[in-house]
Design a protein around this motif. Structure first.
Motif, PDB file in Angstrom:
ATOM      1  N   GLY A   1       6.393   8.894   5.706  1.00  0.00           N
ATOM      2  CA  GLY A   1       6.266  10.336   5.849  1.00  0.00           C
ATOM      3  C   GLY A   1       6.680  11.032   4.573  1.00  0.00           C
ATOM      4  O   GLY A   1       7.549  10.550   3.870  1.00  0.00           O
ATOM      5  N   VAL A   2       6.009  12.136   4.272  1.00  0.00           N
ATOM      6  CA  VAL A   2       6.362  12.928   3.101  1.00  0.00           C
ATOM      7  C   VAL A   2       6.441  14.381   3.525  1.00  0.00           C
ATOM      8  O   VAL A   2       5.631  14.849   4.313  1.00  0.00           O
ATOM      9  CB  VAL A   2       5.287  12.813   1.991  1.00  0.00           C
ATOM     10  N   GLY A   3       7.435  15.079   3.018  1.00  0.00           N
ATOM     11  CA  GLY A   3       7.529  16.495   3.321  1.00  0.00           C
ATOM     12  C   GLY A   3       8.908  16.995   2.981  1.00  0.00           C
ATOM     13  O   GLY A   3       9.749  16.237   2.508  1.00  0.00           O
ATOM     14  N   SER A   4       9.136  18.275   3.200  1.00  0.00           N
ATOM     15  CA  SER A   4      10.481  18.790   2.997  1.00  0.00           C
ATOM     16  C   SER A   4      11.362  18.202   4.093  1.00  0.00           C
ATOM     17  O   SER A   4      10.866  17.681   5.096  1.00  0.00           O
ATOM     18  CB  SER A   4      10.473  20.306   3.084  1.00  0.00           C
ATOM     19  N   MET A   5      12.665  18.284   3.918  1.00  0.00           N
ATOM     20  CA  MET A   5      13.556  17.714   4.926  1.00  0.00           C
ATOM     21  C   MET A   5      13.302  18.342   6.294  1.00  0.00           C
ATOM     22  O   MET A   5      13.315  17.665   7.311  1.00  0.00           O
ATOM     23  CB  MET A   5      15.017  17.913   4.504  1.00  0.00           C
ATOM     24  N   ALA A   6      13.070  19.636   6.297  1.00  0.00           N
ATOM     25  CA  ALA A   6      12.838  20.310   7.574  1.00  0.00           C
ATOM     26  C   ALA A   6      11.581  19.768   8.243  1.00  0.00           C
ATOM     27  O   ALA A   6      11.553  19.552   9.462  1.00  0.00           O
ATOM     28  CB  ALA A   6      12.723  21.816   7.347  1.00  0.00           C
TER      29      ALA A   6
ATOM     30  N   GLY B   1       0.800  -1.221   0.000  1.00  0.00           N
ATOM     31  CA  GLY B   1       0.000   0.000   0.000  1.00  0.00           C
ATOM     32  C   GLY B   1       0.831   1.269   0.000  1.00  0.00           C
ATOM     33  O   GLY B   1       0.826   2.025   0.967  1.00  0.00           O
ATOM     34  N   VAL B   2       1.561   1.507  -1.069  1.00  0.00           N
ATOM     35  CA  VAL B   2       2.352   2.735  -1.173  1.00  0.00           C
ATOM     36  C   VAL B   2       1.507   3.815  -1.862  1.00  0.00           C
ATOM     37  O   VAL B   2       0.892   3.556  -2.892  1.00  0.00           O
ATOM     38  CB  VAL B   2       3.634   2.483  -1.998  1.00  0.00           C
ATOM     39  N   ASP B   3       1.450   5.000  -1.258  1.00  0.00           N
ATOM     40  CA  ASP B   3       0.755   6.133  -1.877  1.00  0.00           C
ATOM     41  C   ASP B   3       1.731   7.289  -2.006  1.00  0.00           C
ATOM     42  O   ASP B   3       2.399   7.643  -1.046  1.00  0.00           O
ATOM     43  CB  ASP B   3      -0.425   6.580  -1.009  1.00  0.00           C
ATOM     44  N   LEU B   4       1.775   7.877  -3.201  1.00  0.00           N
ATOM     45  CA  LEU B   4       2.700   8.985  -3.448  1.00  0.00           C
ATOM     46  C   LEU B   4       2.088   9.924  -4.455  1.00  0.00           C
ATOM     47  O   LEU B   4       1.252   9.518  -5.270  1.00  0.00           O
ATOM     48  CB  LEU B   4       3.991   8.462  -4.076  1.00  0.00           C
TER      49      LEU B   4
ATOM     50  N   ALA C   1      12.302  13.291  -3.783  1.00  0.00           N
ATOM     51  CA  ALA C   1      13.258  12.228  -3.475  1.00  0.00           C
ATOM     52  C   ALA C   1      12.572  11.115  -2.709  1.00  0.00           C
ATOM     53  O   ALA C   1      11.653  11.365  -1.925  1.00  0.00           O
ATOM     54  CB  ALA C   1      14.412  12.786  -2.658  1.00  0.00           C
ATOM     55  N   VAL C   2      12.985   9.891  -2.959  1.00  0.00           N
ATOM     56  CA  VAL C   2      12.506   8.746  -2.193  1.00  0.00           C
ATOM     57  C   VAL C   2      13.691   8.200  -1.436  1.00  0.00           C
ATOM     58  O   VAL C   2      14.736   7.913  -2.019  1.00  0.00           O
ATOM     59  CB  VAL C   2      11.917   7.661  -3.116  1.00  0.00           C
TER      60      VAL C   2
END
Lengths: 374, 260
Positions: free
Chosen positions: B229-234, B29-32, B41-42
């Motif tokens: 988790g997804v987001g900017s590095m910060a 179940g990968v969602d992107l 980036a992954v």
């Protein structure tokens, strides 16, 4: 036509002072106009307005030819005005223009025939010298193994005897049997004419034992195992396994080459004996079918006609062929440089050279034996 | 054109993708979602299925279930012609270059153009030379064979080939792996430059923290078969998910307070 494929680029000249560009100026779309652009001309000093409003798509390939066109026209002294280009396309054109000045690599001039001849002669000599030094290095490795017998690798040797010898029995048996059949069949007509049917045993015995059996075995092994050696070692050197071996303090020649040479030294004479038997058997069957020479009759004549010397002459060639095949196969493997392409090339070379050298050696044997009256 | 509508539509849309090799479950179940003109980036540990996901995105492998849409096309049940058309709209740079050893670098870059366009050879050569220059290679490098190039030059040459047909979408597999810091910094710059100048959408797999901090707009962390988790590095650095924390709290993690 594919719905995704764009409308091709087009160029129109409604008036002599105007150029109208439209369509997709992309790598896939500019095929039609690329040639047209080269011949586009206007008198020097003229003014030309280029209308880019209907360009639907522009990529670097399209921008490159557009840039070339504009530069060329400007160099010819034409005042070119590019207008109504979308801002993002204008930016791309500018980016392309900044780099387009970099010179494209000069075409390599084709070599003259003489230079090519010299180069291939030099390459041939270099190869011969390298083969000689490889033989020398293998001999040194062998001397090292004789001095320290514990260093000899038995396991790879036994494995290679199985792979090159035992596994080759079916193909060697079948081919030498068929060869015996063919020789007997070809000879049968001639012998029958003179009523010399019984001499088929001489024909088969001498030709198979002295010449055909060792030769067919060597050719089969060169194709089967020599090529495998070259491909194995070649792939290993491409993947840096050979270098890894050296850094681990394992001599590649000891691990990869000597066991193969010894394996063939043992396997080839044995395969030759096997080919002798099957070849003569094939001849016997043909002799009975075509010439009415029964098995008993054939064998009685065979013992009288074929001396042990003829048998030994055939067998003693096998070790020489074995060394040629193993050394050439391994040598070509070690010469692999670069990638997959090179592995294929060296493998082919190994088979061609091994076959060539085996036949040359066979010819030399024939001369030597006839000088010795054997 | 429908530029506004296209800008909204995600370039890559992965939903509920599951993959398994025999008993081994790679994705469950990968969602992107990757947006237009972003650098995505992954990341994930070894065996987390990053490379498998990439292979699924570029039509080298099919997931067992779930759907993937790339550039508006559903990858499931794509015909041969559509697949070809789609492949011409993206470029892939493989980890080890994937350059053909029997061709020079210049020929490698020109190959897609020769295969798919009807352009004349001199023009193809010119375009290839331009792409090599854009990727930061000297013209002399073009005449050499891939086996004669250094690691950094291989990556650049591979990138030039991926860009041969001016794709809208670029996939990079470990663009800086095995490079010295200077070459890696060059690749960082090149990736950013491509996005800024050509509006490329870039999807990459990487472990390189510098690349992640400095270049990636958004990062997805892949672990245990799903996106953690997804987001900017910060943003990721502030997340409290164990699989995400590993990247920041490990001995080589880099706290968000001290990016170079």
């Amino acid at each position: 036509m594919n719905p995704l494929s764009p409308a091709p680029a087009t160029i129109a000249r409604p008036t002599p002072q105007e150029l109208a560009l439209s369509g997709s100026w992309t790598a896939l779309g500019i095929g039609g106009v690329a040639a047209q652009l080269g011949v586009l001309a206007a008198p020097a000093g003229a003014e030309l307005a280029v209308d880019g409003a209907r360009i639907e798509a522009l990529d670097t390939a399209g921008a490159l030819i557009l840039h070339k066109l504009l530069t060329r026209l400007r160099d010819e002294g034409i005042a070119v005005q590019l207008r109504a280009l979308r801002p993002e396309f204008a930016r791309l054109l500018e980016v392309v223009g900044q780099r387009a000045a970099s010179p494209s690599p000069a075409a390599v001039a084709p070599e003259s025939g003489l230079a090519g001849l010299g180069r291939s002669a030099a390459a041939g000599l270099e190869q011969a010298a390298a083969l000689l030094s490889f033989v020398g290095a293998s001999a040194l490795a062998l001397a090292g193994c004789v001095a320290h017998p514990a260093r000899f690798r038995w396991r790879p040797m036994l494995f290679n005897i199985r792979a090159a010898g035992f596994d080759a029995l079916p193909i060697v048996g079948l081919l030498s049997f068929l060869l015996g059949v063919v020789v007997a069949y070809q000879g049968a007509d001639q012998l029958r004419q003179y009523g010399a049917n019984i001499f088929v045993a001489d024909l088969i015995g001498l030709s198979m034992l002295r010449e055909f059996a060792p030769l067919i075995v060597a050719l089969i092994v060169a194709g089967r195992s020599g090529s495998a050696y070259a491909a194995q070692i070649g792939t290993m050197s491409v993947t840096e396994e050979i270098d890894a071996m050296r850094t681990l303090g394992i001599a590649p020649l000891e691990l990869l080459v000597l066991p193969k040479i010894f394996a063939l030294l043992i396997a080839l004479p044995l395969l030759t004996v096997f080919a002798d038997v099957l070849g003569v058997f094939g001849g016997m069957i043909m002799a009975r079918a075509q010439l009415g020479v029964g098995f008993d009759e054939f064998l009685v004549r065979f013992v009288k006609a074929v001396s042990p010397t003829a048998y030994l002459v055939g067998i003693c060639k096998a070790p020489v062929f074995a060394v040629i095949i193993a050394v050439v196969g391994c040598f070509q493997g070690f010469r692999t440089k670069g990638g997959a392409d090179s592995v294929g090339r060296q493998t082919t070379l190994s088979v061609v050279q091994a076959t060539f050298l085996v036949i040359v050696a066979d010819a030399l044997f024939s001369i030597a034996f006839s000088a010795l009256d054997l | 054109m429908q530029a506004a509508a296209r800008a909204q539509e995600p370039v890559v849309e992965v939903s509920k993708v599951s993959t398994r090799f025999g008993e081994h479950v790679v994705h469950s179940g990968v969602d992107l979602e990757v947006r237009r003109a972003e650098i995505f980036a992954v990341i994930g540990g070894s065996g987390s299925g990053k490379s498998t996901l990439l292979r699924e995105l570029i039509l080298l492998q099919r997931p067992d279930s779930g759907s993937i849409r790339v550039l508006g096309a559903d990858l499931q049940g794509l015909g041969d012609d559509e697949a070809l058309a789609l492949r011409q709209r993206w470029g892939v740079m493989f980890q080890h270059g994937g350059l053909f050893g029997s061709l020079t670098v210049h020929e490698n870059v020109g190959l897609p153009l020769r295969e798919h366009t009807g352009l004349e050879d001199p023009l193809i050569d010119e375009i290839a030379a331009w792409k090599l220059a854009m990727a930061g290679l000297e013209p002399e490098a073009g005449a050499r064979y891939p086996s004669e190039l250094s690691g950094g030059m291989l990556k650049r040459a591979s990138l030039a080939r991926a860009l041969a047909l001016d794709p809208e979408l670029l996939f990079l597999d470990e663009p800086t792996a095995g490079l010295d810091p200077e070459s890696a910094a060059g690749v960082d710059q090149l990736v950013r430059h491509l996005r800024d100048q050509f509006g490329l959408t870039i999807v990459m797999i990487t472990h390189d923290l510098d690349l992640l901090w400095q270049v990636a707009d958004r990062v997805a962390v892949l672990a245990e078969g799903t996106v953690q988790g997804v987001g900017s590095m910060a943003e990721l650095a502030r997340m409290d998910v164990p699989a995400v924390r590993k990247f920041f709290d490990g001995p080589r993690g880099r706290a968000p307070s001290k990016p170079r």
